[in-house]
Design an enzyme around this catalytic site. Sequence first.
Site, mmCIF file in Angstrom:
data_model
loop_
_atom_site.group_PDB
_atom_site.id
_atom_site.type_symbol
_atom_site.label_atom_id
_atom_site.label_comp_id
_atom_site.label_asym_id
_atom_site.label_seq_id
_atom_site.Cartn_x
_atom_site.Cartn_y
_atom_site.Cartn_z
ATOM 1 N N ASN A 223 85.553 90.607 30.976
ATOM 2 C CA ASN A 223 84.633 89.419 31.209
ATOM 3 C C ASN A 223 85.752 88.186 30.691
ATOM 4 O OD1 ASN A 223 83.378 87.145 29.966
ATOM 5 N ND2 ASN A 223 81.573 88.495 29.788
ATOM 6 N N ASP B 116 84.906 84.715 30.706
ATOM 7 C CA ASP B 116 84.396 83.709 30.172
ATOM 8 C C ASP B 116 85.130 82.683 29.122
ATOM 9 O OD1 ASP B 116 81.189 85.097 29.597
ATOM 10 O OD2 ASP B 116 82.172 84.534 31.183
ATOM 11 N N HIS B 117 85.976 83.273 28.197
ATOM 12 C CA HIS B 117 86.350 82.653 27.119
ATOM 13 C C HIS B 117 87.909 82.034 27.560
ATOM 14 C CE1 HIS B 117 82.853 82.832 24.940
ATOM 15 N NE2 HIS B 117 83.085 84.304 25.079
ATOM 16 N N ARG C 215 89.553 71.036 26.771
ATOM 17 C CA ARG C 215 90.114 69.502 27.254
ATOM 18 C C ARG C 215 89.851 69.246 28.351
ATOM 19 N NH1 ARG C 215 96.082 68.672 25.347
ATOM 20 N NH2 ARG C 215 95.093 68.814 23.247
ATOM 21 N N HIS D 65 80.050 85.160 33.173
ATOM 22 C CA HIS D 65 78.450 84.759 32.780
ATOM 23 C C HIS D 65 78.630 83.247 32.773
ATOM 24 C CE1 HIS D 65 75.474 84.650 29.010
ATOM 25 N NE2 HIS D 65 75.024 84.467 30.257
ATOM 26 N N ARG E 233 76.276 80.459 32.460
ATOM 27 C CA ARG E 233 75.398 80.348 31.552
ATOM 28 C C ARG E 233 74.494 78.898 32.013
ATOM 29 N NH1 ARG E 233 74.490 81.767 26.296
ATOM 30 N NH2 ARG E 233 75.487 83.716 25.444
ATOM 31 N N ARG F 229 78.779 76.232 29.458
ATOM 32 C CA ARG F 229 79.698 75.754 28.349
ATOM 33 C C ARG F 229 81.261 76.576 28.782
ATOM 34 N NH1 ARG F 229 76.845 79.632 23.698
ATOM 35 N NH2 ARG F 229 75.029 78.430 24.521
ATOM 36 N N HIS F 230 80.929 77.510 29.450
ATOM 37 C CA HIS F 230 82.515 78.024 29.965
ATOM 38 C C HIS F 230 82.579 78.271 31.394
ATOM 39 C CE1 HIS F 230 80.221 81.651 29.418
ATOM 40 N NE2 HIS F 230 80.265 81.721 28.164
ATOM 41 N N GLU G 137 76.818 87.649 35.415
ATOM 42 C CA GLU G 137 76.131 87.838 34.242
ATOM 43 C C GLU G 137 75.106 86.686 34.299
ATOM 44 O OE1 GLU G 137 77.930 88.483 30.662
ATOM 45 O OE2 GLU G 137 77.813 90.403 30.878
ATOM 46 N N THR H 237 76.538 83.298 21.046
ATOM 47 C CA THR H 237 76.942 84.498 21.913
ATOM 48 C C THR H 237 75.608 85.193 22.181
ATOM 49 O OG1 THR H 237 78.404 85.993 22.778
ATOM 50 C CG2 THR H 237 77.637 85.908 20.368
ATOM 51 N N THR H 238 75.642 85.963 23.078
ATOM 52 C CA THR H 238 74.547 87.064 23.335
ATOM 53 C C THR H 238 74.151 87.566 22.170
ATOM 54 O OG1 THR H 238 75.040 87.232 25.599
ATOM 55 C CG2 THR H 238 73.527 88.787 24.618
ATOM 56 N N GLU I 81 73.059 98.001 31.319
ATOM 57 C CA GLU I 81 74.245 97.795 30.390
ATOM 58 C C GLU I 81 73.691 97.738 28.742
ATOM 59 O OE1 GLU I 81 77.226 95.101 31.372
ATOM 60 O OE2 GLU I 81 77.723 94.854 29.013
ATOM 61 N N HIS J 207 79.717 94.278 24.795
ATOM 62 C CA HIS J 207 79.559 93.384 23.751
ATOM 63 C C HIS J 207 80.215 93.502 22.363
ATOM 64 C CE1 HIS J 207 78.158 89.175 22.439
ATOM 65 N NE2 HIS J 207 78.118 89.839 21.435
ATOM 66 N N GLY K 10 85.401 91.317 27.041
ATOM 67 C CA GLY K 10 85.967 90.031 27.115
ATOM 68 C C GLY K 10 86.734 89.373 25.894
ATOM 69 N N HIS K 11 85.832 88.628 25.022
ATOM 70 C CA HIS K 11 86.137 88.070 24.049
ATOM 71 C C HIS K 11 87.395 88.447 23.384
ATOM 72 C CE1 HIS K 11 85.952 86.039 19.932
ATOM 73 N NE2 HIS K 11 85.771 84.971 20.719
HETATM 74 C C1 LIG Z 1 76.129 89.740 27.525
HETATM 75 C C2 LIG Z 1 77.237 89.772 26.821
HETATM 76 O O1 LIG Z 1 77.490 90.333 25.709
HETATM 77 C C3 LIG Z 1 78.361 89.142 27.394
HETATM 78 O O2 LIG Z 1 78.721 89.546 28.552
HETATM 79 C C4 LIG Z 1 78.174 87.349 27.479
HETATM 80 O O3 LIG Z 1 78.819 86.763 28.307
HETATM 81 C C5 LIG Z 1 78.417 86.841 26.009
HETATM 82 O O4 LIG Z 1 78.107 85.401 26.175
HETATM 83 P P1 LIG Z 1 79.457 84.535 25.926
HETATM 84 O O5 LIG Z 1 80.574 85.131 27.028
HETATM 85 O O6 LIG Z 1 79.031 83.184 26.225
HETATM 86 O O7 LIG Z 1 79.816 84.942 24.415
HETATM 87 N N1 LIG Z 2 78.371 92.301 28.752
HETATM 88 C C1 LIG Z 2 79.393 92.381 27.601
HETATM 89 C C2 LIG Z 2 80.710 91.606 28.193
HETATM 90 O O1 LIG Z 2 80.925 90.978 29.431
HETATM 91 C C3 LIG Z 2 81.569 91.126 27.415
HETATM 92 O O2 LIG Z 2 81.091 90.977 25.890
HETATM 93 P P1 LIG Z 2 82.395 90.502 24.954
HETATM 94 O O3 LIG Z 2 83.305 91.480 24.951
HETATM 95 O O4 LIG Z 2 82.596 89.467 25.500
HETATM 96 O O5 LIG Z 2 81.662 90.548 23.577
#
Ligand SMILES: CC(=O)[C@@H](O)[C@H](O)COP(=O)(O)O
Ligand SMILES: NCC(=O)COP(=O)(O)O
Length: 242
Positions: free
Chosen positions: A10, A12-13, A21, A46, A48, A52-53, A73, A103-104, A154, A193, A215-216
């Site tokens: 993932n 996103d971040h 910036r 994701h 959203r 936001r990202h 997502e 976050t979720t 999931e 997650h 991801g994160h």
């Molecule tokens: C559903 C989930 O747990 C993540 O895939 C989701 O993307 C979390 O949201 P953020 O990435 O905005 O933290």
């Molecule tokens: N659906 C979970 C995901 O895509 C990644 O979640 P995270 O590792 O960023 O908490």
Amino acid sequence: MSGHLRLGVNIDHVATVRNARGSGYPDPVRAALLAAQAGADGITAHLREDRRHITDDDIARLAAELTVPLNLEMAATDEMLSIALRHRPHAACIVPERREERTTEGGLDAAGKHNMLAPMVSELKGANIRVSLFIEPDPAQIEAAIRLGAPVVELHTGRYCELEGEARTAELRRIADAAALAAKNGIEVHAGHGLTFDNVVPIAAIPQLAELNIGHFLIGEAIFEGLAPVVKRMRDLMDAAR
Ligand SMILES: CC(=O)[C@@H](O)[C@H](O)COP(=O)(O)O
Ligand SMILES: NCC(=O)COP(=O)(O)O
């Protein structure tokens, strides 16, 4: 199931850092391509409602340039359905969403939202988009996914990641039981997650799981170690758990 456990990265971040910036870097698409080269089986992004990202342009470029499947997502809204139908990603994972959340915070209430979700699931499937529901490891939610005809669920691992000791063990059991119930009913089972190097192995060892979305933590670790090495290490931990 056992066998190869797919890793969805993932990104996103990466976009969170970029948006800090308003620059064009770091580019989430570049990160996605590097993660794929390093062993990611797919990319999750994701989009959203508050952008936001990940942005609409990120989704368009990912859909056009990715070398591995894209898992979009999305919240269960008409706007997101329209975007999914426009870009036709390999997969769409319907997730709960609140603008106020950091976050979720949990799984989609597939049981309580059946009537709202049913036409959306049907329309995504009709467009040959593999539909996944991001749900709690709860038998009632598995049963709801079966009623909705979702081919994939999931399982939310956030609570497992937050708990410790016996409580974590009990949540791991709940996830394993939910995975077995879903798989027994012909549903492909993913999880995600909050997963990290330290907590992924017991989840990866659940034989019915086909994919983990992470991801994160990976993006954070990449700041220190580089993206390719951390993807490779997560890949190795998942493989060793099987
Ligand atoms: C559903 C989930 O747990 C993540 O895939 C989701 O993307 C979390 O949201 P953020 O990435 O905005 O933290
Ligand atoms: N659906 C979970 C995901 O895509 C990644 O979640 P995270 O590792 O960023 O908490």
